[in-house]
Scaffold this active site. Structure first.
Site, PDB file in Angstrom:
ATOM      1  CG  PHE A 138      40.179  35.103  38.991  1.00 36.71           C
ATOM      2  CD1 PHE A 138      41.294  35.071  38.226  1.00 36.71           C
ATOM      3  CD2 PHE A 138      39.326  36.064  39.235  1.00 36.71           C
ATOM      4  CE1 PHE A 138      41.707  36.248  38.022  1.00 36.71           C
ATOM      5  CE2 PHE A 138      40.008  37.718  38.705  1.00 36.71           C
ATOM      6  CZ  PHE A 138      41.133  37.546  38.189  1.00 36.71           C
ATOM      7  CG  ASP A 224      35.504  35.783  45.029  1.00 31.21           C
ATOM      8  OD1 ASP A 224      34.773  36.503  44.677  1.00 31.21           O
ATOM      9  OD2 ASP A 224      36.861  35.944  44.760  1.00 31.21           O
ATOM     10  CE  LYS A 253      34.310  40.549  37.520  1.00 34.94           C
ATOM     11  NZ  LYS A 253      35.183  39.624  37.994  1.00 34.94           N
TER      12      LYS A 253
HETATM   13  C1  LIG Z   1      36.746  39.379  38.878  1.00 32.79           C
HETATM   14  C2  LIG Z   1      36.621  38.778  40.109  1.00 32.79           C
HETATM   15  C3  LIG Z   1      37.767  39.403  41.023  1.00 32.79           C
HETATM   16  C4  LIG Z   1      38.784  40.292  40.820  1.00 32.79           C
HETATM   17  O1  LIG Z   1      37.895  41.559  40.672  1.00 32.79           O
HETATM   18  P1  LIG Z   1      38.606  42.892  40.225  1.00 32.79           P
HETATM   19  O2  LIG Z   1      37.649  44.094  40.300  1.00 32.79           O
HETATM   20  O3  LIG Z   1      39.000  42.464  38.808  1.00 32.79           O
HETATM   21  O4  LIG Z   1      39.768  43.059  41.171  1.00 32.79           O
HETATM   22  C5  LIG Z   1      37.697  38.339  42.023  1.00 32.79           C
HETATM   23  N1  LIG Z   1      36.994  37.119  42.261  1.00 32.79           N
HETATM   24  C6  LIG Z   1      36.204  36.814  41.434  1.00 32.79           C
HETATM   25  C7  LIG Z   1      35.483  35.688  41.577  1.00 32.79           C
HETATM   26  C8  LIG Z   1      36.085  37.536  40.188  1.00 32.79           C
HETATM   27  O5  LIG Z   1      35.179  37.138  39.174  1.00 32.79           O
END
Ligand SMILES: *Cc1c(COP(=O)(O)O)cnc(C)c1O
Length: 396
Positions: A138, A224, A253
């Site tokens: 994700f 990420d 986040k």
């Molecule tokens: C939440 C998340 C995203 C996306 O972040 P947004 O602030 O919702 O755009 C990308 N990568 C990971 C691993 C995430 O948990």
């Protein structure tokens, strides 16, 4: 009126219906607790998807927001501001040698990472433009990050055409990784712990192979750490557990303790190629969000990280006892990013926990995900786990 969700009617009347929300109208949150409009209190084992990791409305964060909002809210990136300068110094100190770009969200942080990888490839005259991504990944919901995200082909058909330049391999599959990497590879984009994808943890062998391959084939490692970073794993970055040296790190986040802020950190070999005009953002690095983030980083001391690690071990140990329930397939996690995978639907568990005063989340239909705030007391942790245990007793 929908009895089980009195707010749905209003939502459908005014909103584009993108979210499947729980039927709660929340009005207040402090530390490990949130309150709904009827004054009912809940223990929060979700922390706004790991955004309020230092606890809801942490007093240091709130004070910094008040201070900074009195001074200035926004001036744009055509000027310097003190909180931005201080945050950039504090962030790059955590990843020595790196340079940072500040944005507003995770997807934006990853977009910048993708652009940096392509910039690096162009400057290094690479033969191709392939970024390797993984199953269950994700990375966000913009068009490029949606392409990097593993999802239903139906969804991708609806929102296509999608950008080219992404190739997917199975997560934690060393042989497949070796096979997919070649001279067209410019980067590998990986979550050391997959959050939305169901709390899958990278294996040491997989991450080591990735490191070894990157030296041999000269491609970038982009981690990420939007969900797994900023202490949640018990280290500042989850990739620190694997001894991986990333070229690009993305954060968001929990970075600003509840305000929107994203960050992309790049090593010198990448950052040296960027020049004014190649990227930008109107709101990115908002001074109020930066002031809040500075307070969050100050809290993430070595002692705090050790505390998170210990809390995580305790949580994981208590969750592993849940394997006695027939509905539990497995329990897993890292630090305060833990999960129980069910061989049943997760929704009834989420609902029953809420009725008993505990907020949890379910991802991938059957994975109950726990993202508690870092500094809750052992007593609060035990209360939450006792509630959870009684939910499992009820439903098994
Ligand atoms: C939440 C998340 C995203 C996306 O972040 P947004 O602030 O919702 O755009 C990308 N990568 C990971 C691993 C995430 O948990």
């Amino acid at each position: 009126m929908n009895k089980s969700n009195p707010f749905l009617k209003t939502e459908l009347r005014y909103f584009l219906h993108t979210f499947k929300r729980q039927p709660l109208l929340l009005t207040k949150a402090r530390g490990t607790y949130v309150w709904d409009h009827r004054g009912r209190r809940y223990l929060d084992f979700f922390s706004g998807i790991s955004v309020c990791s230092v606890g809801h409305a942490h007093p240091n964060v709130v004070a910094a927001i008040q201070r900074q909002s009195n001074a200035l809210l926004h001036v744009s990136n055509y000027f310097y501001t003190q909180p931005q300068m201080e945050l950039a110094a504090a962030l790059t100190k955590r990843i020595p040698g790196s340079r940072v770009f500040l944005s507003n969200s995770g997807a934006e942080a990853n977009e910048m990472a993708i652009k940096l990888a392509r910039l690096w490839a162009s400057k290094n005259k690479k033969a191709g433009r392939e970024i390797v991504v993984f199953s269950n990944a994700f990375h966000g919901r913009t068009i490029a990050t949606l392409t990097a995200t593993d999802g239903s082909t139906a969804m991708k058909k609806i929102f296509g055409p999608l950008p080219s330049g992404f190739r997917r391999a199975p997560y934690n599959d060393i042989a497949a990784l070796k096979k997919i990497i070649g001279k067209r590879t410019i980067a590998v984009l990986v979550e050391p712990v997959q959050g939305e994808g169901g709390i899958h943890i990278a294996t040491r062998g997989f991450m080591k192979t990735l490191s070894d391959l990157s030296r041999r084939h000269r491609f970038l490692i982009i981690v990420d750490e939007i969900q797994s970073g900023l202490g949640r794993s018990g280290r500042f970055l989850a990739c620190d557990w694997f001894g991986v040296k990333p070229d690009i790190v993305t954060l968001a986040k929990g970075l600003a303790g509840g305000l929107p802020l994203g960050a992309t950190l790049a090593a010198p070999a990448v950052s040296k190629h960027i020049a004014p005009g190649m990227h930008g953002s109107t709101f990115g690095g908002n001074p109020v969000a930066c002031a809040a983030a500075l307070e969050v980083l100050k809290m993430l001391t070595p002692n705090a990280l050790r505390h998170i690690h210990r809390q995580g071990q305790y949580l994981s140990q208590r969750l592993s006892a849940f394997q006695r329930f027939p509905s539990v397939k497995s329990t897993r996690g890292m630090g305060l990013l833990q999960a129980v995978e069910l061989n049943a639907e997760g929704a009834p568990y989420v609902e029953r926990a809420r009725e008993k005063g505990l907020l949890i989340n379910c991802t991938r239909e059957n994975v109950l995900r726990f993202l508690p705030p870092y500094f809750m007391t052992r007593k609060e942790m035990n209360r939450a786990l006792d509630i959870l245990e009684s939910v499992f007793e009820d439903l098994n």
